[in-house]
Motif scaffolding. Structure first.
Motif, PDB file in Angstrom:
ATOM      1  N   ASP A   1       0.728  -1.155  -0.176  1.00  0.00           N
ATOM      2  CA  ASP A   1      -0.114  -0.029   0.189  1.00  0.00           C
ATOM      3  C   ASP A   1       0.962   1.293  -0.135  1.00  0.00           C
ATOM      4  O   ASP A   1       2.008   1.239   0.207  1.00  0.00           O
ATOM      5  N   ASP A   2       0.132   2.508  -0.212  1.00  0.00           N
ATOM      6  CA  ASP A   2       1.007   3.731   0.066  1.00  0.00           C
ATOM      7  C   ASP A   2       1.292   3.674   1.374  1.00  0.00           C
ATOM      8  O   ASP A   2       1.092   3.385   2.464  1.00  0.00           O
ATOM      9  N   ILE A   3       2.684   4.661   1.243  1.00  0.00           N
ATOM     10  CA  ILE A   3       3.318   4.613   2.640  1.00  0.00           C
ATOM     11  C   ILE A   3       2.338   5.106   3.590  1.00  0.00           C
ATOM     12  O   ILE A   3       2.809   4.948   4.987  1.00  0.00           O
ATOM     13  N   THR A   4       1.751   6.192   3.253  1.00  0.00           N
ATOM     14  CA  THR A   4       0.825   6.895   4.302  1.00  0.00           C
ATOM     15  C   THR A   4      -0.044   6.046   5.072  1.00  0.00           C
ATOM     16  O   THR A   4      -0.460   6.221   6.227  1.00  0.00           O
TER      17      THR A   4
ATOM     18  N   VAL B   1       6.105   6.527  12.695  1.00  0.00           N
ATOM     19  CA  VAL B   1       6.803   5.465  12.489  1.00  0.00           C
ATOM     20  C   VAL B   1       5.930   4.370  11.324  1.00  0.00           C
ATOM     21  O   VAL B   1       5.196   3.773  11.894  1.00  0.00           O
ATOM     22  N   PRO B   2       6.182   4.389  10.042  1.00  0.00           N
ATOM     23  CA  PRO B   2       5.367   3.486   9.360  1.00  0.00           C
ATOM     24  C   PRO B   2       5.610   2.164   9.708  1.00  0.00           C
ATOM     25  O   PRO B   2       6.788   1.602   9.945  1.00  0.00           O
ATOM     26  N   THR B   3       4.393   1.548   9.946  1.00  0.00           N
ATOM     27  CA  THR B   3       4.288   0.131  10.652  1.00  0.00           C
ATOM     28  C   THR B   3       3.274  -0.905   9.732  1.00  0.00           C
ATOM     29  O   THR B   3       2.262  -0.533   9.784  1.00  0.00           O
ATOM     30  N   GLY B   4       3.710  -1.927   9.314  1.00  0.00           N
ATOM     31  CA  GLY B   4       2.866  -2.712   8.826  1.00  0.00           C
ATOM     32  C   GLY B   4       2.628  -4.147   9.252  1.00  0.00           C
ATOM     33  O   GLY B   4       3.340  -4.643  10.265  1.00  0.00           O
ATOM     34  N   PHE B   5       1.982  -5.202   8.606  1.00  0.00           N
ATOM     35  CA  PHE B   5       1.837  -6.629   9.093  1.00  0.00           C
ATOM     36  C   PHE B   5       2.268  -7.690   7.942  1.00  0.00           C
ATOM     37  O   PHE B   5       2.077  -7.461   7.015  1.00  0.00           O
ATOM     38  N   CYS B   6       2.901  -8.454   8.563  1.00  0.00           N
ATOM     39  CA  CYS B   6       3.676  -9.688   7.689  1.00  0.00           C
ATOM     40  C   CYS B   6       3.093 -11.024   8.442  1.00  0.00           C
ATOM     41  O   CYS B   6       2.549 -11.029   9.615  1.00  0.00           O
ATOM     42  N   TYR B   7       3.240 -12.168   7.429  1.00  0.00           N
ATOM     43  CA  TYR B   7       2.591 -13.240   7.996  1.00  0.00           C
ATOM     44  C   TYR B   7       3.514 -14.447   7.542  1.00  0.00           C
ATOM     45  O   TYR B   7       4.332 -14.224   6.602  1.00  0.00           O
ATOM     46  N   GLN B   8       3.547 -15.480   8.335  1.00  0.00           N
ATOM     47  CA  GLN B   8       4.294 -16.725   8.155  1.00  0.00           C
ATOM     48  C   GLN B   8       3.248 -17.758   8.258  1.00  0.00           C
ATOM     49  O   GLN B   8       2.250 -17.701   9.042  1.00  0.00           O
ATOM     50  N   ARG B   9       3.474 -18.882   7.522  1.00  0.00           N
ATOM     51  CA  ARG B   9       2.936 -20.232   7.720  1.00  0.00           C
ATOM     52  C   ARG B   9       3.747 -21.115   8.307  1.00  0.00           C
ATOM     53  O   ARG B   9       4.847 -21.526   7.665  1.00  0.00           O
TER      54      ARG B   9
ATOM     55  N   ASP C   1       7.427 -18.096   4.380  1.00  0.00           N
ATOM     56  CA  ASP C   1       7.671 -16.586   4.624  1.00  0.00           C
ATOM     57  C   ASP C   1       6.865 -15.939   3.705  1.00  0.00           C
ATOM     58  O   ASP C   1       7.262 -15.673   2.510  1.00  0.00           O
ATOM     59  N   TYR C   2       5.793 -15.121   3.987  1.00  0.00           N
ATOM     60  CA  TYR C   2       4.989 -14.273   2.727  1.00  0.00           C
ATOM     61  C   TYR C   2       5.777 -12.972   2.942  1.00  0.00           C
ATOM     62  O   TYR C   2       5.889 -12.437   3.951  1.00  0.00           O
ATOM     63  N   PRO C   3       5.952 -12.570   1.494  1.00  0.00           N
ATOM     64  CA  PRO C   3       7.055 -11.243   1.644  1.00  0.00           C
ATOM     65  C   PRO C   3       5.913  -9.988   1.714  1.00  0.00           C
ATOM     66  O   PRO C   3       6.540  -8.890   1.940  1.00  0.00           O
ATOM     67  N   GLU C   4       4.655 -10.229   1.677  1.00  0.00           N
ATOM     68  CA  GLU C   4       3.983  -9.093   1.615  1.00  0.00           C
ATOM     69  C   GLU C   4       3.692  -8.197   2.892  1.00  0.00           C
ATOM     70  O   GLU C   4       3.869  -8.977   3.975  1.00  0.00           O
ATOM     71  N   ILE C   5       3.900  -6.774   2.677  1.00  0.00           N
ATOM     72  CA  ILE C   5       3.635  -6.153   4.099  1.00  0.00           C
ATOM     73  C   ILE C   5       2.388  -5.295   4.014  1.00  0.00           C
ATOM     74  O   ILE C   5       2.198  -4.412   3.114  1.00  0.00           O
ATOM     75  N   TYR C   6       1.311  -5.651   4.827  1.00  0.00           N
ATOM     76  CA  TYR C   6       0.043  -5.243   4.557  1.00  0.00           C
ATOM     77  C   TYR C   6      -0.055  -3.804   5.554  1.00  0.00           C
ATOM     78  O   TYR C   6       0.297  -3.813   6.572  1.00  0.00           O
ATOM     79  N   SER C   7      -0.690  -2.965   5.175  1.00  0.00           N
ATOM     80  CA  SER C   7      -1.038  -1.604   6.343  1.00  0.00           C
ATOM     81  C   SER C   7      -2.197  -1.988   7.238  1.00  0.00           C
ATOM     82  O   SER C   7      -2.299  -1.312   8.095  1.00  0.00           O
ATOM     83  N   LYS C   8      -3.078  -3.208   7.037  1.00  0.00           N
ATOM     84  CA  LYS C   8      -4.137  -3.447   7.702  1.00  0.00           C
ATOM     85  C   LYS C   8      -4.107  -5.006   8.123  1.00  0.00           C
ATOM     86  O   LYS C   8      -3.724  -5.708   7.304  1.00  0.00           O
ATOM     87  N   PRO C   9      -4.387  -5.456   9.279  1.00  0.00           N
ATOM     88  CA  PRO C   9      -4.461  -7.025   9.421  1.00  0.00           C
ATOM     89  C   PRO C   9      -5.373  -7.470   8.487  1.00  0.00           C
ATOM     90  O   PRO C   9      -6.400  -7.018   7.751  1.00  0.00           O
ATOM     91  N   LEU C  10      -5.112  -8.780   8.147  1.00  0.00           N
ATOM     92  CA  LEU C  10      -5.870  -9.493   7.102  1.00  0.00           C
ATOM     93  C   LEU C  10      -7.347  -9.572   7.498  1.00  0.00           C
ATOM     94  O   LEU C  10      -7.611  -9.869   8.779  1.00  0.00           O
ATOM     95  N   GLU C  11      -8.400  -9.629   6.725  1.00  0.00           N
ATOM     96  CA  GLU C  11      -9.720 -10.004   7.051  1.00  0.00           C
ATOM     97  C   GLU C  11      -9.832 -11.371   7.544  1.00  0.00           C
ATOM     98  O   GLU C  11     -10.663 -11.283   8.404  1.00  0.00           O
ATOM     99  N   SER C  12      -9.194 -12.349   7.063  1.00  0.00           N
ATOM    100  CA  SER C  12      -9.396 -13.564   7.439  1.00  0.00           C
ATOM    101  C   SER C  12      -9.053 -13.688   9.103  1.00  0.00           C
ATOM    102  O   SER C  12      -9.713 -14.524   9.897  1.00  0.00           O
ATOM    103  N   VAL C  13      -7.980 -12.908   9.290  1.00  0.00           N
ATOM    104  CA  VAL C  13      -7.514 -13.183  10.998  1.00  0.00           C
ATOM    105  C   VAL C  13      -8.432 -12.442  11.884  1.00  0.00           C
ATOM    106  O   VAL C  13      -8.983 -12.581  12.860  1.00  0.00           O
ATOM    107  N   THR C  14      -8.906 -10.993  11.169  1.00  0.00           N
ATOM    108  CA  THR C  14      -9.977 -10.127  11.977  1.00  0.00           C
ATOM    109  C   THR C  14     -11.190 -10.845  12.249  1.00  0.00           C
ATOM    110  O   THR C  14     -11.643 -10.756  13.431  1.00  0.00           O
ATOM    111  N   THR C  15     -11.784 -11.251  11.399  1.00  0.00           N
ATOM    112  CA  THR C  15     -12.949 -12.422  11.317  1.00  0.00           C
ATOM    113  C   THR C  15     -12.695 -13.343  12.534  1.00  0.00           C
ATOM    114  O   THR C  15     -13.697 -13.587  13.337  1.00  0.00           O
ATOM    115  N   VAL C  16     -11.713 -13.923  12.375  1.00  0.00           N
ATOM    116  CA  VAL C  16     -11.721 -15.163  13.477  1.00  0.00           C
ATOM    117  C   VAL C  16     -11.421 -14.541  15.022  1.00  0.00           C
ATOM    118  O   VAL C  16     -12.042 -14.997  15.902  1.00  0.00           O
TER     119      VAL C  16
END
Length: 198
Positions: free
Chosen positions: A7-10, A97-105, A160-175
């Protein structure tokens, strides 16, 4: 590993219902932890170590209270990896400080489970940080000179998923919105990254 900013850095600075850094408690704690920092690097390290060490991982203490929203995690002093990553993101975003979310399986009890951690943007580069909390077999550290996360991927099927998301994944939030205990939560957490962040 090459990390991919999604996503955009902002977007990595925004507050939300989950990263509620408009909470006075989050602001007070973040300011207190950054008070004696000489630079941004030291500020990030201090806040990271607070979340890693002072906010307990629910599984390590057999806690059953489900926390997710950043202020809720701070107030209760506990949460699992996803919850702790929300608090770390909220506190750092409040301090610009720009901060994002990463994930691992990762492998877990004969199968797989998704694990959440953060990435922070410092001096033009993203660095992953894992505030899960250390124990005898986990030694995550703040590092910009070689990654030191809780669970380096090493087994078949782990990712190791390389994506950095600006919001938590919907699948995680739903749980998190549907689980009443940590035990129930652990049974429902996805075993892989399911796209579409909210």
């Amino acid at each position: 590993m090459q990390l991919n900013q999604m996503d955009d850095i902002t977007d990595y600075l925004k507050d939300s219902e989950i990263m509620d850094y408009n909470s006075s408690r989050i602001q007070e704690k973040a300011l207190k932890l950054s008070l004696d920092s000489k630079n941004q690097l030291e500020t990030i390290k201090n806040i990271y170590e607070f979340v890693r060490d002072e906010i307990l991982h629910s599984l390590d203490i057999n806690g059953q209270k489900v926390t997710f929203k950043a202020s809720e995690v701070l107030d209760n002093g506990q949460g699992i990896c996803f919850a702790k990553s929300n608090l770390l993101a909220a506190m750092l975003r409040f301090l610009k400080v720009p901060t994002g979310f990463c994930y691992q399986r990762l492998t877990h009890e004969g199968g797989y489970i998704l694990h959440g951690l953060n990435a922070v943007f410092l001096d033009g580069k993203w660095y992953r940080l894992d505030a899960r909390g250390n124990r005898e077999d986990v030694n995550a550290q703040f590092s910009v000179d070689g990654e030191k996360i809780a669970f380096p991927v090493s087994k078949d099927g782990e990712v190791d998923y390389p994506e950095i998301y600006s919001k938590p994944l919907e699948s995680v939030t739903t749980v998190f919105n549907s689980a009443e205990t940590v035990s129930e939560l652990m049974e429902k957490i996805p075993d892989r990254l399911i796209e579409n962040s909210i």
